[in-house]
Scaffold this active site. Structure first.
Site, PDB file in Angstrom:
ATOM      1  N   TYR A  69      -9.252 -11.979  -5.637  1.00  0.00           N
ATOM      2  CA  TYR A  69      -8.234 -12.399  -6.597  1.00  0.00           C
ATOM      3  C   TYR A  69      -8.273 -13.902  -6.864  1.00  0.00           C
ATOM      4  O   TYR A  69      -7.473 -14.414  -7.637  1.00  0.00           O
ATOM      5  CB  TYR A  69      -6.849 -11.970  -6.096  1.00  0.00           C
ATOM      6  CG  TYR A  69      -6.797 -10.487  -5.880  1.00  0.00           C
ATOM      7  CD1 TYR A  69      -6.677  -9.623  -6.956  1.00  0.00           C
ATOM      8  CD2 TYR A  69      -6.928  -9.945  -4.608  1.00  0.00           C
ATOM      9  CE1 TYR A  69      -6.669  -8.246  -6.768  1.00  0.00           C
ATOM     10  CE2 TYR A  69      -6.918  -8.572  -4.416  1.00  0.00           C
ATOM     11  CZ  TYR A  69      -6.786  -7.730  -5.501  1.00  0.00           C
ATOM     12  OH  TYR A  69      -6.789  -6.379  -5.318  1.00  0.00           O
ATOM     13  N   ARG A  78      -1.169  -1.927  -6.764  1.00  0.00           N
ATOM     14  CA  ARG A  78      -1.272  -3.055  -5.818  1.00  0.00           C
ATOM     15  C   ARG A  78      -2.285  -4.072  -6.326  1.00  0.00           C
ATOM     16  O   ARG A  78      -2.047  -5.286  -6.256  1.00  0.00           O
ATOM     17  CB  ARG A  78      -1.667  -2.524  -4.440  1.00  0.00           C
ATOM     18  CG  ARG A  78      -1.994  -3.594  -3.394  1.00  0.00           C
ATOM     19  CD  ARG A  78      -2.210  -2.918  -2.053  1.00  0.00           C
ATOM     20  NE  ARG A  78      -3.030  -3.702  -1.156  1.00  0.00           N
ATOM     21  CZ  ARG A  78      -2.596  -4.651  -0.334  1.00  0.00           C
ATOM     22  NH1 ARG A  78      -1.324  -4.956  -0.307  1.00  0.00           N
ATOM     23  NH2 ARG A  78      -3.423  -5.288   0.460  1.00  0.00           N
ATOM     24  N   HIS A 123      -3.394   3.002  -6.131  1.00  0.00           N
ATOM     25  CA  HIS A 123      -3.747   1.731  -5.494  1.00  0.00           C
ATOM     26  C   HIS A 123      -3.972   0.629  -6.519  1.00  0.00           C
ATOM     27  O   HIS A 123      -3.880  -0.561  -6.190  1.00  0.00           O
ATOM     28  CB  HIS A 123      -5.001   1.904  -4.634  1.00  0.00           C
ATOM     29  CG  HIS A 123      -5.298   0.746  -3.745  1.00  0.00           C
ATOM     30  ND1 HIS A 123      -4.585   0.484  -2.591  1.00  0.00           N
ATOM     31  CD2 HIS A 123      -6.205  -0.257  -3.850  1.00  0.00           C
ATOM     32  CE1 HIS A 123      -5.058  -0.607  -2.020  1.00  0.00           C
ATOM     33  NE2 HIS A 123      -6.042  -1.082  -2.760  1.00  0.00           N
ATOM     34  N   ARG A 148       0.842  -1.186   0.000  1.00  0.00           N
ATOM     35  CA  ARG A 148       0.000   0.000   0.000  1.00  0.00           C
ATOM     36  C   ARG A 148       0.887   1.249   0.000  1.00  0.00           C
ATOM     37  O   ARG A 148       2.045   1.196   0.423  1.00  0.00           O
ATOM     38  CB  ARG A 148      -0.906   0.013   1.236  1.00  0.00           C
ATOM     39  CG  ARG A 148      -1.783  -1.228   1.384  1.00  0.00           C
ATOM     40  CD  ARG A 148      -2.512  -1.210   2.726  1.00  0.00           C
ATOM     41  NE  ARG A 148      -3.397  -2.351   2.884  1.00  0.00           N
ATOM     42  CZ  ARG A 148      -3.051  -3.518   3.424  1.00  0.00           C
ATOM     43  NH1 ARG A 148      -1.797  -3.704   3.850  1.00  0.00           N
ATOM     44  NH2 ARG A 148      -3.924  -4.499   3.548  1.00  0.00           N
ATOM     45  N   HIS A 205      -3.503  -9.264   4.509  1.00  0.00           N
ATOM     46  CA  HIS A 205      -4.925  -9.249   4.862  1.00  0.00           C
ATOM     47  C   HIS A 205      -5.194 -10.193   6.025  1.00  0.00           C
ATOM     48  O   HIS A 205      -4.711 -11.322   6.057  1.00  0.00           O
ATOM     49  CB  HIS A 205      -5.791  -9.673   3.678  1.00  0.00           C
ATOM     50  CG  HIS A 205      -5.951  -8.609   2.642  1.00  0.00           C
ATOM     51  ND1 HIS A 205      -6.528  -7.399   2.903  1.00  0.00           N
ATOM     52  CD2 HIS A 205      -5.576  -8.565   1.330  1.00  0.00           C
ATOM     53  CE1 HIS A 205      -6.526  -6.656   1.815  1.00  0.00           C
ATOM     54  NE2 HIS A 205      -5.952  -7.340   0.846  1.00  0.00           N
TER      55      HIS A 205
END
Length: 382
Positions: free
Chosen positions: A346, A314, A311, A203, A337
């Protein structure tokens, strides 16, 4: 024969023709019903329900919920433990922008499912995005859940199924070539910032909080230990990552390790505590400074990615990682996460993977039909 006198409460007919119910609460206070009734039977039934609540010990003092939502929400935010600074900023903004103007003056006891539905419908009708409306709805629901716990209201009136679920539009991804083209366009000291955002799935706040000591000597890995938080008032704070899962060590792809080493050599002080990415004067790299220095809007347009956000780099890296066959746990660890929700994005079926599945099915169909034609697996004739 005179009407039978009620054992609990009393009912009287008003000049309007409607009926009023009154009763004494467990503390001896004489209380009227919150509204009048069209018939005496309706008023009697309401009093019977109140008496049952008192006998069961579930009666609530109706005065407890006579608190303005705006005041209660302000206290809720101020007293909430462990909220991240930017979350506090978001909650205060949602309160001021979307909740208080329409609902702030209403008492908690006056909030009904119908009132909440109308409020949400008004937001959407006024052009507030579905994503922002979902954020505001989730905040209101959380606040009113606390009001239920505090016994200020009996039930949470936020009961719209799916209203708190965000369904953001699919963000664009860049190709590997476009990432390198973008890295070529921005100033040299920002080149590796672009590459690590895409290929290490970091990030922005994590990137600009990196220090020399966070890289191993050969730049094979980097360790995320902090993140930079920029408040709405411009205040900058270095703090821990968003969750415990954010504290992680990420393997840097071998293809860009040399570029990382060159960046550390050319742009970073030898002090182990030196920031890896800074502004031209060595100051902390604010988002606004990065946007201006990189000429971001024109740069992304130049590589064929108009409207591309930082972003999205990422997002690009996460998508590329998912195509390697990484498991859900692997993706969560790399992305930092704590829950599966974001990582599952994803795990969706990509076009390439779907074509691979279809190809495998086609092969099985072909083999099955070939066997049938050769006499294997044919049904017996009756």
């Amino acid at each position: 024969m005179p009407p039978k006198k009620r054992r609990f409460g009393r009912v009287r007919k008003l000049p309007s023709g409607r009926f009023q119910a009154r009763y004494r609460d467990p503390n001896g206070t004489d209380r009227p019903a919150p509204h009048t009734f069209p018939t005496k039977t309706d008023a009697d039934r309401w009093l019977t329900a109140v008496e049952a609540d008192i006998l069961r010990g579930t009666w609530r003092n109706p005065d407890l919920g006579r608190v303005a939502l705006g005041d209660y929400l302000t206290e809720w935010i101020d007293q909430r433990p462990n909220l991240r600074p930017r979350t506090v900023d978001l909650y205060r903004w949602l309160r001021a922008k979307h909740i208080a103007p329409r609902l702030g003056a209403r008492l908690l006891t006056d909030l009904t499912p119908g009132v909440v539905r109308a409020w949400r419908a008004d937001l959407l009708a006024d052009g507030v995005s579905t994503t922002m409306t979902a954020k505001a709805y989730r905040l209101l629901r959380a606040v009113l859940n606390t009001a239920v716990d505090d016994e200020l209201i009996r039930r949470n009136p936020c009961r719209i199924q799916g209203a708190g679920i965000e369904r953001p539009t699919e963000r664009p991804t860049a190709t590997v070539a476009q990432v390198f083209q973008l890295a070529d366009i921005v100033p040299g000291r920002l080149r590796v910032l672009i590459l690590l955002a895409a290929f290490a799935s970091l990030r922005y706040g994590e990137l600009v909080a990196l220090r020399r000591r966070d890289f191993d000597p050969r730049c094979r890995t980097l360790t995320v230990r902090a993140t930079l938080v920029e408040r709405q008032d411009g205040t900058l704070t270095f703090g821990p990552p968003k969750t415990d899962a954010g504290l992680r060590t990420v393997t840097i792809p071998a293809a860009i390790r040399r570029e990382v080493r060159i960046h550390l050599n050319d742009f970073v002080d030898e002090d182990q505590d030196a920031l890896v990415f800074t502004g031209a004067t060595g100051a902390v790299l604010r988002r606004s400074n990065f946007q201006r220095t990189s000429n971001w809007r024109m740069s992304v347009a130049a590589v064929g990615l108009p409207g591309f956000h930082f972003h999205d780099l990422r997002h690009t890296g996460n998508t590329l990682a998912s195509r390697t066959g990484a498991s859900l746990a692997d993706l969560m660890a790399r992305m930092g996460h704590a829950s599966t929700r974001a990582a599952l994005i994803y795990q969706h079926t990509t076009k390439e993977r779907d074509e691979h599945i279809a190809s495998g099915l086609s092969e099985q169909i072909k083999n099955g039909r070939d066997r049938a034609r050769s006499g294997h697996g044919q049904r017996k004739k009756r």
